[in-house]
Design a protein around this motif. Structure first.
Motif: not given
Length: 310
Positions: A39-50
């Motif tokens: 897999a290609e794995i990345r850590t990113l900012p998220g959250g539905a509201g944000a």
């Protein structure tokens, strides 16, 4: 519809909702149970509201604010990401719980499956709220995830009541069919009764109404709130008002690589257009264009920051 603001009139969009750290794993083959899958794995900012707040800013709103709760260890990173996206962060640091984390498994068809640890996100509480947060605000948007825990549901109710007292319209994205089912449809509908707009996807609309036909579901929801806008993924969107479907929005063609955040993109662009004075159908078309843009990107945020990891 929200009328365009005149000189000196409130013009801000305040989003109250979840901020999360997304671990996005794109795998080209089926998951191999009990062993490795490349897999290609990345850590990113998220959250539905944000995410919705960032897409609203990307769509042209110059005053977008976000109230959310994050673990103290990731506070600075999330604040930086939001500012760089054009959003004013109003984040509460939590010393006891980590930032919400979502593992998004994205398959070869760009469909995503979430594993969600809500962490600090749903620990928002009435103590985190002040009516002063509504100063200069023209619309309040509540992420549906707030309604799935007692403390954040209390805050959402308080914020909506204060907004109503000032004549500020309130919109809600139901957020998760799975969590709605766990909470109970009747409880969710009661908690959102004061909203003027609901923005569910097709599965959420069917669940909330018990109707298998999505158009019938949209029409029924628009008797619960004045305006229901139902997203249909690659099928476009439906706009329903006063118990009837009033517009069917054509889909926008796109080559999907990751559908994570497509609904949030729709919400942000829809609200931005509404605040600029667009009628609901025009705003929904803007939302569809943003959703089509989003599925062509990796992660849930609009183009901008590319750094990974808090």
């Amino acid at each position: 519809m929200t009328p365009p603001a005149g000189p000196g009139a409130p013009s801000a969009l305040l989003v109250v909702g979840d901020v999360a750290t997304d671990v996005v794993a794109r795998h080209g083959s089926a998951l191999a149970h009990g062993t490795d899958t490349a897999a290609e794995i990345r850590t990113l900012p998220g959250g539905a509201g944000a995410n919705a707040a960032c897409w609203a800013a990307y769509s042209g709103r110059t005053d977008v604010r976000l109230l959310g709760r994050v673990g103290r260890d990731a506070l600075a990173w999330h604040e930086t990401c939001l500012r760089e996206a054009g959003v004013r962060p109003l984040l509460v640091a939590d010393d006891e719980a980590p930032t919400a984390t979502v593992v998004a498994l994205v398959d070869a068809d760009a469909e995503r499956t979430f594993l969600t640890d809500s962490g600090a996100a749903l620990r928002l509480c009435p103590a985190d709220w002040s009516p002063a947060l509504l100063d200069g605000v023209a619309r309040l948007h509540l992420s549906g995830y707030l309604f799935f825990a007692d403390s954040s549901r209390e805050l959402a109710s308080l914020a909506a009541a204060d907004a109503g007292g000032r004549g500020i319209p309130v919109s809600v994205d139901p957020a998760s069919a799975g969590f709605i089912a766990a909470l109970g449809v009747d409880r969710f509908l009661a908690a959102t009764a004061g909203a003027d707009i609901l923005l569910p996807n097709a599965d959420e609309a069917r669940l909330l109404t018990g109707l298998p036909d999505v158009a019938d579901a949209a029409a029924k929801l628009s008797r619960h709130v004045p305006l229901a806008v139902v997203t249909l993924g690659s099928g476009g969107a439906l706009v329903a008002e006063s118990g009837a479907v009033t517009a069917r929005i054509a889909p926008v063609s796109a080559t999907a690589v990751d559908t994570t955040g497509a609904g949030d993109a729709f919400t942000g662009a829809f609200l931005a257009a509404l605040l600029s004075g667009s009628p609901a159908a025009t705003a929904a078309a803007s939302g569809c264009r943003a959703g089509a843009h989003a599925v062509g990107l990796h992660g849930a945020r609009p183009p901008g920051r590319t750094d990974t990891g808090p």
